[in-house]
Motif scaffolding. Structure first.
Motif, short mmCIF file in Angstrom:
data_model
loop_
_atom_site.label_atom_id
_atom_site.label_comp_id
_atom_site.label_asym_id
_atom_site.label_seq_id
_atom_site.Cartn_x
_atom_site.Cartn_y
_atom_site.Cartn_z
N VAL A 12 22.90 3.55 -3.87
CA VAL A 12 22.03 3.18 -5.00
C VAL A 12 22.66 2.08 -5.84
O VAL A 12 21.99 1.12 -6.23
CB VAL A 12 21.74 4.43 -5.87
CG1 VAL A 12 20.99 4.01 -7.15
CG2 VAL A 12 20.91 5.44 -5.11
N SER A 25 14.51 -2.08 -4.27
CA SER A 25 14.81 -0.83 -4.99
C SER A 25 14.69 -1.03 -6.49
O SER A 25 14.18 -0.16 -7.21
CB SER A 25 16.21 -0.34 -4.63
OG SER A 25 16.32 -0.08 -3.25
N SER A 28 11.11 -1.22 -7.43
CA SER A 28 10.53 0.12 -7.36
C SER A 28 10.84 0.90 -8.62
O SER A 28 9.97 1.57 -9.20
CB SER A 28 11.08 0.86 -6.14
OG SER A 28 10.87 0.12 -4.96
N VAL A 288 9.80 2.45 -2.90
CA VAL A 288 11.01 3.26 -2.68
C VAL A 288 11.11 3.67 -1.22
O VAL A 288 12.18 3.57 -0.60
CB VAL A 288 11.00 4.51 -3.59
CG1 VAL A 288 12.16 5.44 -3.23
CG2 VAL A 288 11.08 4.12 -5.05
N SER A 291 12.11 0.64 0.83
CA SER A 291 13.53 0.29 0.67
C SER A 291 14.43 1.29 1.37
O SER A 291 15.47 0.91 1.96
CB SER A 291 13.89 0.21 -0.81
OG SER A 291 13.79 1.47 -1.43
N ILE A 327 16.93 7.29 -7.58
CA ILE A 327 16.16 6.12 -8.03
C ILE A 327 14.97 6.58 -8.88
O ILE A 327 14.70 6.05 -9.96
CB ILE A 327 15.68 5.28 -6.84
CG1 ILE A 327 16.87 4.65 -6.12
CG2 ILE A 327 14.69 4.20 -7.29
CD1 ILE A 327 16.50 3.95 -4.81
#
Length: 407
Positions: A12, A25, A28, A288, A291, A327
């Protein structure tokens, strides 16, 4: 810290190698945050308008209304409400109402003549809405005087000696059938009221019962219904149940029953907006998913190495499930803080003001409902979790031998 969580956090926050997947990401996360913030702000706005509408309705409309099942008017003499009024702490207003026809410079229009039992007339909340100095005759008190809505006065009605002239709809129908002129009636004007409620200001004329029942050709003590206003609004359902037991042959309606159409429409609008704005979160969640899928393709060698040194399929799934959930959680938290911050700011500082000459409120009303905010958080986190299922499963199905051989 467990290995799957540590690896997920590394994926992340891998800002050292900022590339296309990281950019997707980030977009998103921004999309989820904006969606959560928009949902909180808009639902709070709807809640604020709904609360304001309820306060306006409860402030003037009856909290409960007793109506006969069949007849248009009924004798209230047998009904003994005083003992219940003392027990539950409410006021009651026997009333009679009928439609009347007013004559103005621009033509005719229909209004509602609302007569209140004489001893209750001066206790009715409509009297608190009378504009000071609006008595056309300037006398302190007019026997059997009427109170007119301010919009009705604006219609340039034909006044004679500070009295309102009109005909009843019933007389008009009878005269049309008999080919004769309908009888005209007059009521002295005691004052003008302004409630900022278009239903009342545009259509209602209040008077005491003594002035109205001869005009409407009904017997004394015969009324259309009884309006009830209770001190503690939370006791409405208990009072309704008690009234229903005491008066089984009557209909007992609450303020919600009387305004069900508009309140249901507001509730439908709120649900529809919630669903539409949830699509913003759903679209961001698809990013998301995209990704994560690209991350799985990029990290195939890492996944093969982890499996080779003993990582189970369950642990591999957990890495990517945690990545997507993290996320979603961070984005939801950012959106939550942004949405609550702007909403609380509007409540306290009234950033968005309204023109009080056009609207009856000075700023956009907002109200935060904890259950609604909780529902938004749950929806956001749930969608974020759903987006991780497919990539996590694909990651756990990586062929170790094939991947290492290709590398």
């Amino acid at each position: 810290m467990k290995a799957p969580l540590k690896i997920a956090l590394r994926y992340v926050f891998s800002f050292r190698s900022f590339h296309f997947i990281t950019f997707i990401s980030l977009l998103s996360g921004i999309g989820i945050a904006i969606g959560v913030a928009a949902l909180i702000i808009v639902t709070s706005l709807f809640n604020g308008f709904r609360e304001f509408a309820q306060e306006e309705i409860i402030g003037l409309d009856p909290h409960l209304r007793i109506l006969p099942n069949k007849t248009q008017v009924f004798d209230i003499t047998p009904l003994k409400l005083d003992s219940l009024a003392q027990s539950y702490g409410f006021q009651y207003f026997p009333f009679v109402e009928s439609k009347i026809i007013l004559s103005g410079k621009e033509g005719f229009r229909v209004a509602v003549l609302y007569g209140i039992e004489d001893t209750k007339f001066y206790q009715h909340p409509i009297r608190n809405k009378v504009i000071p100095g609006s008595n056309l005759s300037r006398s302190p008190k007019i026997p059997n005087g009427a109170l007119l809505g301010i919009t009705i006065v604006d219609l340039d009605l034909k006044f004679h000696n500070n009295s309102l002239t009109f005909i009843t709809l019933e007389d008009f129908e009878k005269s049309a059938l008999a080919f004769s002129l309908p009888s005209k009636y007059t009521l002295p004007i005691e004052g003008i009221f302004q409630t900022n409620n278009t239903e009342y200001d545009n259509n209602f004329i209040f008077a005491n019962y003594s002035a109205t029942y001869p005009i409407l050709h009904i017997k004394p003590n015969y009324f259309s219904g009884i309006d009830i206003r209770i001190g503690n609004i939370s006791k409405i359902e208990d009072l309704k149940e008690a009234l229903q037991k005491a008066f089984k042959n009557f209909r007992i309606l609450t303020w919600y029953d009387l305004n069900k159409s508009i309140l249901n429409a507001m509730q439908f609008e709120r649900i529809a907006v919630f669903i539409i704005l949830s699509l913003i979160i759903a679209i961001a969640v698809f990013n998301v998913l995209a990704s994560l899928v690209m991350t799985v393709l990029e990290k195939k060698p890492d996944i093969a190495s982890l499996i080779a040194i003993g990582a189970t399929k369950k642990q591999i799934k957990r890495i990517f499930t945690l990545q997507g959930t993290i996320i979603g959680a961070i984005s939801t938290l950012v959106g939550l803080l942004l949405g609550l911050g702007l909403t609380i700011g509007q409540i306290k500082f009234e950033w968005v003001k309204l023109n009080t000459q056009k609207y009856i409120i000075s700023a956009l009303p907002m109200k935060i409902e904890p259950l609604t905010v909780l529902a938004i958080i749950v929806v956001s986190l749930f969608l974020s979790f759903i987006a991780t299922i497919y990539p996590a499963r694909k990651a756990s199905e990586v062929n170790v031998a094939e991947t290492i051989f290709r590398e």
